[in-house]
Design a protein around this motif. Structure first.
Motif, short mmCIF file in Angstrom:
data_model
loop_
_atom_site.label_atom_id
_atom_site.label_comp_id
_atom_site.label_asym_id
_atom_site.label_seq_id
_atom_site.Cartn_x
_atom_site.Cartn_y
_atom_site.Cartn_z
N LEU A 166 26.54 46.82 34.00
CA LEU A 166 26.82 45.63 34.82
C LEU A 166 27.05 44.40 33.95
O LEU A 166 27.85 43.52 34.32
N GLU A 167 26.37 44.33 32.82
CA GLU A 167 26.55 43.21 31.90
C GLU A 167 26.95 43.76 30.53
O GLU A 167 26.09 44.02 29.68
N ARG A 279 36.70 41.63 32.76
CA ARG A 279 37.65 41.00 31.85
C ARG A 279 38.90 40.52 32.58
O ARG A 279 39.47 41.26 33.40
N PRO A 280 39.34 39.30 32.30
CA PRO A 280 40.65 38.87 32.79
C PRO A 280 41.73 39.82 32.27
O PRO A 280 41.63 40.32 31.14
N MET A 281 42.74 40.05 33.07
CA MET A 281 43.77 41.01 32.66
C MET A 281 45.12 40.61 33.20
O MET A 281 45.24 39.88 34.19
N VAL A 282 46.14 41.12 32.54
CA VAL A 282 47.51 41.09 33.04
C VAL A 282 47.94 42.55 33.15
O VAL A 282 47.89 43.29 32.16
N ALA A 315 44.18 39.03 42.47
CA ALA A 315 43.13 38.44 41.64
C ALA A 315 43.60 38.29 40.21
O ALA A 315 43.17 37.38 39.49
N VAL A 316 44.48 39.19 39.76
CA VAL A 316 45.05 39.14 38.41
C VAL A 316 46.56 39.37 38.53
O VAL A 316 47.03 39.99 39.48
N GLU A 351 35.03 36.77 37.18
CA GLU A 351 33.90 37.59 36.77
C GLU A 351 32.95 37.84 37.94
O GLU A 351 32.42 38.95 38.09
N ALA A 352 32.72 36.82 38.77
CA ALA A 352 31.84 36.98 39.93
C ALA A 352 32.41 37.98 40.92
O ALA A 352 31.68 38.82 41.47
N ARG A 353 33.73 37.92 41.16
CA ARG A 353 34.34 38.87 42.11
C ARG A 353 34.28 40.29 41.55
O ARG A 353 34.01 41.23 42.30
N PHE A 354 34.50 40.43 40.27
CA PHE A 354 34.44 41.76 39.67
C PHE A 354 33.00 42.30 39.65
O PHE A 354 32.79 43.51 39.73
N THR A 355 32.01 41.42 39.54
CA THR A 355 30.62 41.85 39.61
C THR A 355 30.29 42.37 41.00
O THR A 355 29.61 43.40 41.16
N GLU A 356 30.77 41.69 42.04
CA GLU A 356 30.59 42.17 43.41
C GLU A 356 31.21 43.56 43.57
O GLU A 356 30.61 44.47 44.16
#
Length: 379
Positions: A166-167, A279-282, A315-316, A351-356
């Motif tokens: 998770l982290e 991670r942010p992504m394209v 989202a990305v 990051e918060a949305r991906f954690t959910e």
């Protein structure tokens, strides 16, 4: 069992863990890869024999061999010692037809990974109903969708959500890869198949060369399937990426995603892995133009990348086919790298949305999948 490609091998390996916990003496055989072999799987053919890239020239060239393998496998499974259950792991174009034939002959069939009928090729639902006694679903909305069509299914979660912490420990990953804590790091994942590398690696690496000119201190990690590592390294050099800034890794995609600040990544299961690493992504993708036209006609949603499909929004960024020029890809990546300094709230929100999403997908997949198979078999 039949598992195609690297992602199928991973899923099948975890499923075998659950099956062995239920039945310690279970015998498993068919088509599989190294992770399955580690669990005692008897691979009659290696999983890479099924790996092709869309509706491509490669598929046409290899179709006769793939169909021959399926005929031989069917004959072997229907002769002599029949299995208690056949489990097709993803690879729906190969597995669903085989499952229908085996089921008609009285063998119980399970399909692990619901084909993405909610995204494209909705006509597959009739084939799934004919082929499968039960479907093991990775995403929580899928069993209800299948139930509406009379198909038994269980939500077992996505096993990657348990494999990936998770982290993620970014600093530990950087130490392991010889990077400094303050380095700015881009991970490039141009796909795991030969044809993907041919179509996707050149624009990705040309984009990286542009990004490197804007940010000369950037470090670039390129995890590659070991069999394609040399080819990927050549493509990087041909695009003008120097060895001082670029490291082509043999595998280690999870280490690269844990270490990076952003990733330029081919659409597929790897995009979900990147989301679970927060991670942010394209997302980019290219294929033969004919394949692209066929797939676009069958697409049901505006998104192609799994993170966007699961979030229900862009989202990305997705830059696909003709839209995925080196210039556009570079600009989108630079947008994320700039946001780390100038718009940290954008990064934090992602990051918060991906954690959910990670929490939604995190289940004891091996146990739940094995329990569903035990119930199906009445064992």
């Amino acid at each position: 069992m039949v598992a195609g490609e690297t992602s199928g091998d991973l899923l099948a390996g975890l499923l075998l863990d659950g099956l062995r916990a239920q039945w310690p003496q279970v015998a498993s055989m068919g088509i599989g890869g190294p992770r399955m072999a580690e669990r005692g799987f008897d691979a009659w053919w290696p999983s890479e024999r099924l790996a092709v890239h869309g509706y491509s020239v490669e598929l046409v060239r290899r179709l006769a061999g793939i169909l021959r393998i399926r005929r031989q496998l069917r004959a072997r499974l229907l002769g002599g010692d029949r299995p208690d259950v056949f489990i097709g792991v993803d690879a729906p174009d190969f597995n669903l037809g085989l499952e229908a034939e085996l089921r008609a002959a009285g063998i119980r069939t399970v399909h692990f990974v619901c084909p993405s009928i909610w995204a494209w090729r909705a006509e597959r639902i009739a084939k799934i109903r004919a082929a499968c006694d039960h479907v093991l679903c990775l995403f929580p909305f899928e069993p209800e969708l299948l139930a509406r069509h009379g198909i038994g299914a269980s939500y077992v979660g996505h096993p990657l959500a348990r494999v990936i912490p998770l982290e993620p420990d970014r600093l530990a990953a950087r130490r392991a890869l010889g990077l400094q804590p303050e380095d700015e790091v881009l991970a490039i994942l141009p796909g795991s198949r030969s044809a993907e590398v041919a179509y996707i690696a050149p624009p990705f690496f040309e984009a990286a060369a542009r990004i490197l000119r804007a940010r000369p201190r950037l470090k670039i990690l390129v995890p590659a399937v070991p069999a394609l590592q040399g080819r990927v390294a050549r493509a990087a050099r041909e695009a003008g990426l120097d060895d001082a800034a670029t490291t082509v890794l043999a595998g280690q995609s999870h280490a690269a995603l844990a270490a990076c600040d952003c990733t330029l990544i081919a659409s597929g299961t790897a995009t979900l892995e990147a989301a679970l690493f927060k991670r942010p992504m394209v997302i980019g993708y290219r294929m033969h133009p004919w394949s692209w036209r066929l797939m676009r006609r069958k697409q049901l949603q505006p998104w192609v990348g799994l993170p966007n499909i699961l979030c229900g929004e862009f989202a990305v960024p997705e830059l696909l086919q003709d839209a995925g020029t080196p210039e556009a890809l570079a600009a989108a990546v630079l947008g994320w790298l700039d946001a780390r300094q100038g718009d940290p709230a954008r990064i934090a929100a992602l990051e918060a949305r991906f954690t959910e999403l990670h929490h939604e997908l995190r289940r004891d997949t091996p146990r739940l999948a094995a329990d569903a198979i035990r119930t199906l078999l009445g064992a």
